[in-house]
Motif scaffolding. Structure first.
Motif, PDB file in Angstrom:
ATOM      1  N   THR A  34       0.832  -1.209   0.000  1.00  0.00           N
ATOM      2  CA  THR A  34       0.000   0.000   0.000  1.00  0.00           C
ATOM      3  C   THR A  34       0.864   1.255   0.000  1.00  0.00           C
ATOM      4  OG1 THR A  34      -1.638  -1.228   1.280  1.00  0.00           O
ATOM      5  CG2 THR A  34      -1.937   1.145   1.139  1.00  0.00           C
ATOM      6  N   ILE A  35       2.007   1.186   0.670  1.00  0.00           N
ATOM      7  CA  ILE A  35       2.929   2.328   0.669  1.00  0.00           C
ATOM      8  C   ILE A  35       3.373   2.648  -0.755  1.00  0.00           C
ATOM      9  CG2 ILE A  35       5.229   3.093   1.391  1.00  0.00           C
ATOM     10  CD1 ILE A  35       4.846   1.464   3.948  1.00  0.00           C
ATOM     11  N   SER A  36       3.652   1.620  -1.549  1.00  0.00           N
ATOM     12  CA  SER A  36       4.072   1.853  -2.937  1.00  0.00           C
ATOM     13  C   SER A  36       2.962   2.518  -3.738  1.00  0.00           C
ATOM     14  CB  SER A  36       4.486   0.533  -3.599  1.00  0.00           C
ATOM     15  OG  SER A  36       3.383  -0.325  -3.793  1.00  0.00           O
ATOM     16  N   VAL A  37       1.713   2.109  -3.503  1.00  0.00           N
ATOM     17  CA  VAL A  37       0.575   2.711  -4.223  1.00  0.00           C
ATOM     18  C   VAL A  37       0.389   4.164  -3.799  1.00  0.00           C
ATOM     19  CG1 VAL A  37      -1.908   2.568  -4.643  1.00  0.00           C
ATOM     20  CG2 VAL A  37      -0.555   0.474  -4.471  1.00  0.00           C
ATOM     21  N   ILE A  38       0.519   4.439  -2.513  1.00  0.00           N
ATOM     22  CA  ILE A  38       0.361   5.816  -2.014  1.00  0.00           C
ATOM     23  C   ILE A  38       1.428   6.726  -2.629  1.00  0.00           C
ATOM     24  CG2 ILE A  38       0.559   7.265   0.044  1.00  0.00           C
ATOM     25  CD1 ILE A  38      -0.725   4.985   1.628  1.00  0.00           C
ATOM     26  N   ILE A  39       2.661   6.234  -2.689  1.00  0.00           N
ATOM     27  CA  ILE A  39       3.734   7.023  -3.309  1.00  0.00           C
ATOM     28  C   ILE A  39       3.423   7.278  -4.782  1.00  0.00           C
ATOM     29  CG2 ILE A  39       6.169   6.997  -3.995  1.00  0.00           C
ATOM     30  CD1 ILE A  39       6.759   5.447  -1.429  1.00  0.00           C
ATOM     31  N   LEU A  40       2.953   6.227  -5.490  1.00  0.00           N
ATOM     32  CA  LEU A  40       2.618   6.378  -6.908  1.00  0.00           C
ATOM     33  C   LEU A  40       1.516   7.411  -7.106  1.00  0.00           C
ATOM     34  CD1 LEU A  40       2.857   5.284  -9.875  1.00  0.00           C
ATOM     35  CD2 LEU A  40       0.975   3.744  -9.276  1.00  0.00           C
ATOM     36  N   PHE A  41       0.450   7.332  -6.306  1.00  0.00           N
ATOM     37  CA  PHE A  41      -0.667   8.265  -6.455  1.00  0.00           C
ATOM     38  C   PHE A  41      -0.251   9.689  -6.095  1.00  0.00           C
ATOM     39  CE2 PHE A  41      -4.629   5.330  -6.196  1.00  0.00           C
ATOM     40  CZ  PHE A  41      -4.122   4.595  -7.254  1.00  0.00           C
ATOM     41  N   PHE A  42       0.590   9.811  -5.074  1.00  0.00           N
ATOM     42  CA  PHE A  42       1.033  11.145  -4.666  1.00  0.00           C
ATOM     43  C   PHE A  42       1.859  11.801  -5.771  1.00  0.00           C
ATOM     44  CE2 PHE A  42       4.267  13.864  -2.615  1.00  0.00           C
ATOM     45  CZ  PHE A  42       3.422  14.822  -2.066  1.00  0.00           C
ATOM     46  N   VAL A  43       2.816  11.045  -6.337  1.00  0.00           N
ATOM     47  CA  VAL A  43       3.640  11.586  -7.423  1.00  0.00           C
ATOM     48  C   VAL A  43       2.781  11.852  -8.652  1.00  0.00           C
ATOM     49  CG1 VAL A  43       5.589  11.129  -8.968  1.00  0.00           C
ATOM     50  CG2 VAL A  43       5.707  10.431  -6.575  1.00  0.00           C
ATOM     51  N   GLY A  44       1.843  10.936  -8.961  1.00  0.00           N
ATOM     52  CA  GLY A  44       0.945  11.140 -10.098  1.00  0.00           C
ATOM     53  C   GLY A  44       0.073  12.366  -9.923  1.00  0.00           C
ATOM     54  N   PHE A  45      -0.377  12.595  -8.694  1.00  0.00           N
ATOM     55  CA  PHE A  45      -1.187  13.776  -8.406  1.00  0.00           C
ATOM     56  C   PHE A  45      -0.376  15.052  -8.631  1.00  0.00           C
ATOM     57  CE2 PHE A  45      -2.365  16.973  -5.183  1.00  0.00           C
ATOM     58  CZ  PHE A  45      -3.638  17.281  -5.631  1.00  0.00           C
TER      59      PHE A  45
ATOM     60  N   THR B  82      14.347  12.764 -24.020  1.00  0.00           N
ATOM     61  CA  THR B  82      13.027  12.868 -24.662  1.00  0.00           C
ATOM     62  C   THR B  82      12.101  13.859 -23.966  1.00  0.00           C
ATOM     63  OG1 THR B  82      12.148  11.042 -23.328  1.00  0.00           O
ATOM     64  CG2 THR B  82      13.190  10.468 -25.410  1.00  0.00           C
ATOM     65  N   LYS B  83      12.512  14.330 -22.780  1.00  0.00           N
ATOM     66  CA  LYS B  83      11.661  15.223 -21.972  1.00  0.00           C
ATOM     67  C   LYS B  83      10.328  14.560 -21.629  1.00  0.00           C
ATOM     68  CE  LYS B  83      14.838  18.332 -22.366  1.00  0.00           C
ATOM     69  NZ  LYS B  83      15.762  18.569 -21.228  1.00  0.00           N
ATOM     70  N   THR B  84      10.358  13.225 -21.534  1.00  0.00           N
ATOM     71  CA  THR B  84       9.171  12.452 -21.165  1.00  0.00           C
ATOM     72  C   THR B  84       9.390  11.851 -19.786  1.00  0.00           C
ATOM     73  OG1 THR B  84       8.776  11.872 -23.480  1.00  0.00           O
ATOM     74  CG2 THR B  84       7.653  10.552 -21.822  1.00  0.00           C
ATOM     75  N   TYR B  85       8.660  12.350 -18.814  1.00  0.00           N
ATOM     76  CA  TYR B  85       8.839  11.894 -17.441  1.00  0.00           C
ATOM     77  C   TYR B  85       7.701  10.945 -17.069  1.00  0.00           C
ATOM     78  CZ  TYR B  85      12.259  15.612 -17.347  1.00  0.00           C
ATOM     79  OH  TYR B  85      13.339  16.405 -17.627  1.00  0.00           O
ATOM     80  N   ASN B  86       8.022   9.999 -16.219  1.00  0.00           N
ATOM     81  CA  ASN B  86       7.078   8.946 -15.873  1.00  0.00           C
ATOM     82  C   ASN B  86       7.029   8.823 -14.356  1.00  0.00           C
ATOM     83  OD1 ASN B  86       6.104   6.208 -15.259  1.00  0.00           O
ATOM     84  ND2 ASN B  86       6.144   5.915 -17.473  1.00  0.00           N
ATOM     85  N   HIS B  87       5.831   9.004 -13.782  1.00  0.00           N
ATOM     86  CA  HIS B  87       5.759   8.973 -12.315  1.00  0.00           C
ATOM     87  C   HIS B  87       5.920   7.563 -11.765  1.00  0.00           C
ATOM     88  CE1 HIS B  87       1.596   8.229 -13.547  1.00  0.00           C
ATOM     89  NE2 HIS B  87       1.289   7.853 -12.326  1.00  0.00           N
ATOM     90  N   TYR B  88       5.802   6.527 -12.605  1.00  0.00           N
ATOM     91  CA  TYR B  88       6.101   5.164 -12.154  1.00  0.00           C
ATOM     92  C   TYR B  88       7.589   5.022 -11.839  1.00  0.00           C
ATOM     93  CZ  TYR B  88       1.533   3.161 -13.300  1.00  0.00           C
ATOM     94  OH  TYR B  88       0.211   2.854 -13.313  1.00  0.00           O
ATOM     95  N   LEU B  89       8.432   5.554 -12.702  1.00  0.00           N
ATOM     96  CA  LEU B  89       9.874   5.477 -12.498  1.00  0.00           C
ATOM     97  C   LEU B  89      10.268   6.187 -11.211  1.00  0.00           C
ATOM     98  CD1 LEU B  89      12.768   4.868 -13.416  1.00  0.00           C
ATOM     99  CD2 LEU B  89      12.683   6.950 -14.807  1.00  0.00           C
ATOM    100  N   ILE B  90       9.771   7.400 -11.021  1.00  0.00           N
ATOM    101  CA  ILE B  90      10.102   8.172  -9.817  1.00  0.00           C
ATOM    102  C   ILE B  90       9.577   7.473  -8.570  1.00  0.00           C
ATOM    103  CG2 ILE B  90       9.727  10.372  -8.634  1.00  0.00           C
ATOM    104  CD1 ILE B  90       9.571  11.679 -11.393  1.00  0.00           C
ATOM    105  N   SER B  91       8.353   6.945  -8.632  1.00  0.00           N
ATOM    106  CA  SER B  91       7.743   6.269  -7.479  1.00  0.00           C
ATOM    107  C   SER B  91       8.504   4.994  -7.138  1.00  0.00           C
ATOM    108  CB  SER B  91       6.284   5.930  -7.784  1.00  0.00           C
ATOM    109  OG  SER B  91       5.555   7.081  -8.130  1.00  0.00           O
TER     110      SER B  91
END
Length: 432
Positions: free
Chosen positions: A114-125, A221-230
């Motif tokens: 759940t911590i991983s999902v929260i981090i993903l949603f926070f960065v995505g937000f 490419t200037k293409t950022y991905n919040h999955y990578l950061i999370s």
């Protein structure tokens, strides 16, 4: 409950294949997620194979635990989350409800997922802060998660008398007794390694290289991905956020699996989507990438082979133990501390078992044994107790595992010393 249902309706041996079933299901769901990122079907198959067989995700495939099931809930959450993100106009309440339910279930099974999902949603937000539709999606998923979690907390309280249940209560207790130096020790041990743990960078350097190549290509490419950061954030923070580090050597890296999924999806989508190899620089980049992948794959292969050897060895010892229990045929097994409990396996279903921590505990138990007219008792202990105590908080180790009293009986029992693999035992028999 799933084990019990299958055991009752079919054959109990089938429960051993449940982790493998969900592992293969996760392989299929990962293909669908990679396709949502824009990769074609063929690329998605190859990349999913790589993720599941040459990274830490392989570690739970034969582990007989709930990890692969929890990963299924995680991947379904990501699948519906990605589908909802692509719907820029309407909110699909059913998909958001599913996401909320799935996240709530992962929280009950393994809080670190759940911590991983929260981090993903926070960065995505943060990435989509100005998009009102994205804000509504996160609020909707959070609302449903809250509703299902409140329901689960109520059930936990009625069963365990604590809203977070047995696992949540243990996690809180562990975190309360850990000192700062233990957190630092956990971080170094999990990331780089220690005397009893291999470390994720040494075992699976491919994750390190995927992160570097993903960041490098994002800069081009200037293409950022919040999955990578999370994923990177989760891997770096997990040893601090999750205080209990059960699992020595390679097996302790199972805790990273949800973060490995995030990092893999994010980096692979950036690296392989619309990869143009017509220019000379792109060809050099591709050659370097292939070389790094091949070298890193060797380490991943050796690490997973190491895990298979652990499983095979543990299965052999567990079978020997089970056969020895059958030969001794006790009516009840009593453990001196928790150190002897890790190889009990199927014997839990055949023989009642309890643990005692002191002579006084035995005095109380002995009265019950006589009242219940139990004549044949197996008392188990581990002389020298060779469990790695670095993986336990010191207070828990001393109170539950480092137990070394000599058993003194109050009634006349015939005592026979026995050996069970690397455990010692006393077979106590009494004529009642």
């Amino acid at each position: 409950m799933l084990h019990a249902l299958i055991g009752k309706l079919f054959n109990f041996n089938l429960v051993l294949y449940i982790p493998i079933f969900f592992f293969l299901l996760n392989f299929i769901i990962s293909i669908k997620i990679l396709q949502l990122f824009g990769l074609n079907f063929q690329k998605s198959i190859y990349l999913s194979l790589y993720i599941h067989f040459l990274t830490p995700i392989f570690l739970s495939s034969l582990d007989y635990s709930e990890v692969t099931l929890t990963n299924t809930f995680l991947l379904l959450t990501l699948f519906y989350y990605e589908k909802q993100k692509r719907n820029k106009v309407d909110i699909n309440l059913f998909q958001n409800l599913l996401c909320g339910l799935l996240i709530a279930v992962t929280f009950q099974l393994r809080p670190e997922v759940t911590i991983s999902v929260i981090i993903l949603f926070f960065v995505g937000f943060l990435f989509n802060f100005k998009q009102f539709s994205s804000l509504r999606m996160y609020v909707s998923i959070g609302f449903f998660f809250l509703i299902f979690t409140i329901g689960a907390c109520y059930l936990n309280y009625t069963i365990y008398h604590h809203p977070l249940g047995m696992r949540g209560l243990n996690t809180i207790q562990d975190s309360q007794i850990l000192m700062l130096n233990q957190y630092i020790q956990n971080w170094i041990s999990d990331i780089w390694g220690s005397d009893f743990k291999i470390g994720i960078i040494k075992a699976y350097p491919i994750l390190f290289f995927l992160a570097l190549f993903g960041i490098f290509r994002s800069g081009i490419t200037k293409t950022y991905n919040h999955y990578l950061i999370s994923g990177i954030t989760f891997l770096l923070l997990l040893p601090i956020l999750s205080p209990y580090r059960a699992g020595v050597d390679i097996m302790g890296l199972r805790y990273y699996e949800s973060g490995v999924y995030l990092l893999s999806f994010g980096s692979l989508a950036i690296i392989f989507k619309d990869l143009n190899i017509t220019s000379r620089i792109s060809k050099i980049y591709l050659v370097v990438l292939i070389l790094f992948v091949l070298v890193s794959s060797y380490f991943g292969y050796k690490s997973n082979l190491r895990a298979i050897k652990h499983w095979a060895g543990a299965a052999k010892v567990s079978n020997e133990f089970s056969e020895r229990i059958t030969q001794l045929n006790p009516e009840i097994i009593i453990h001196r501390g928790l150190s002897t409990t890790y190889l009990m396996g199927v014997s839990y279903l055949k023989v009642p078992q309890i643990v005692i921590y002191s002579q006084k505990d035995w005095d109380d138990v002995e009265k019950t044994l006589v009242n219940r007219k139990l004549k044949r008792v197996l008392f188990l202990y581990w002389e020298g107790n060779h469990l790695v105590n670095d993986e336990f908080p010191s207070k828990i180790w001393k109170s539950a595992f480092d137990i070394n009293f000599n058993l003194q009986t109050n009634r006349f029992w015939m005592r026979k010393e026995v050996s069970l693999i690397h455990f010692k035992g006393l077979l106590l028999e009494q004529e009642l």
